[in-house]
Motif scaffolding. Structure first.
Motif, short mmCIF file in Angstrom:
data_model
loop_
_atom_site.label_atom_id
_atom_site.label_comp_id
_atom_site.label_asym_id
_atom_site.label_seq_id
_atom_site.Cartn_x
_atom_site.Cartn_y
_atom_site.Cartn_z
N GLY A 91 -12.33 -29.86 -24.68
CA GLY A 91 -13.62 -29.27 -24.33
C GLY A 91 -13.90 -29.40 -22.85
O GLY A 91 -13.07 -29.90 -22.08
N ASP A 92 -15.05 -28.93 -22.47
CA ASP A 92 -15.47 -28.92 -21.08
C ASP A 92 -15.42 -30.32 -20.48
O ASP A 92 -16.03 -31.26 -20.99
CB ASP A 92 -16.89 -28.35 -21.01
CG ASP A 92 -17.41 -28.26 -19.61
OD1 ASP A 92 -17.98 -29.27 -19.13
OD2 ASP A 92 -17.26 -27.20 -18.97
N ASP A 93 -14.68 -30.45 -19.36
CA ASP A 93 -14.54 -31.75 -18.71
C ASP A 93 -15.87 -32.32 -18.23
O ASP A 93 -16.08 -33.53 -18.26
CB ASP A 93 -13.55 -31.66 -17.54
CG ASP A 93 -12.11 -31.48 -17.99
OD1 ASP A 93 -11.80 -31.84 -19.15
OD2 ASP A 93 -11.31 -30.98 -17.20
N ARG A 126 -13.46 -30.71 -30.38
CA ARG A 126 -13.80 -30.16 -29.06
C ARG A 126 -15.29 -30.37 -28.85
O ARG A 126 -16.09 -30.13 -29.76
CB ARG A 126 -13.48 -28.66 -29.04
CG ARG A 126 -13.75 -28.03 -27.66
CD ARG A 126 -13.54 -26.54 -27.70
NE ARG A 126 -14.75 -25.95 -28.29
CZ ARG A 126 -14.80 -24.74 -28.80
NH1 ARG A 126 -13.74 -23.98 -28.87
NH2 ARG A 126 -15.92 -24.28 -29.29
N ASP A 128 -18.67 -29.14 -27.60
CA ASP A 128 -19.26 -27.84 -27.33
C ASP A 128 -20.57 -27.93 -26.56
O ASP A 128 -20.95 -26.99 -25.87
CB ASP A 128 -19.49 -27.08 -28.64
CG ASP A 128 -18.20 -26.78 -29.37
OD1 ASP A 128 -17.20 -26.43 -28.70
OD2 ASP A 128 -18.17 -26.90 -30.61
#
Length: 138
Positions: A91-93, A126, A128
């Protein structure tokens, strides 16, 4: 709770089941966001979720029926934070970093994964979203 309810409504999270610790504080939290949850959502209050550690929470999630495509946990730290840290593998760092730095009371982390609940485990999820309804205290 208004900010959290507004966020949940806007984000369109639609849990089939809500697993909530039986503590007064978590039940009050659930009552405060219930307006943003689907009316059909099944709510399960559970004593074993009170101050549960990550392994206890993970075991409870493993027991979910695969018909439940979306679940929400309303619980306590450090268990919730430890569970999220354990299962998030992608997922988004930036979201991952924010979650790792501070996971305050009232925070919501939205995770997704592909598979059966019995397979929900370390590194599978992940991230979100990571929503904090109020600015953390210094």
């Amino acid at each position: 709770m208004r900010r959290m309810s507004a966020y949940l409504t806007q984000a369109e999270y639609r849990p089939d089941v809500v697993l909530c610790s039986s503590s007064r504080r978590t039940v009050d939290t659930l009552d405060g966001i219930r307006v943003a949850l689907p009316k059909r959502a099944r709510v399960e209050l559970a004593d074993e979720l009170y101050l549960a550690d990550a392994n206890t929470l993970l075991t409870r999630l493993h027991d979910l029926d695969d018909k439940d495509r979306c679940a929400m946990l309303v619980g306590h730290n450090p268990g919730i934070e430890d569970l999220a840290s354990l299962v998030v593998g992608s997922g988004d760092d930036g979201l991952r970093a924010r979650m790792a730095v501070k996971f305050p009371t009232g925070a919501l982390v939205a995770l997704s994964f592909v598979g059966a609940w019995a397979d929900f485990d370390a590194g599978i999820a992940r991230i979100d979203a990571f929503f904090v309804p109020r600015a953390p205290r210094p």
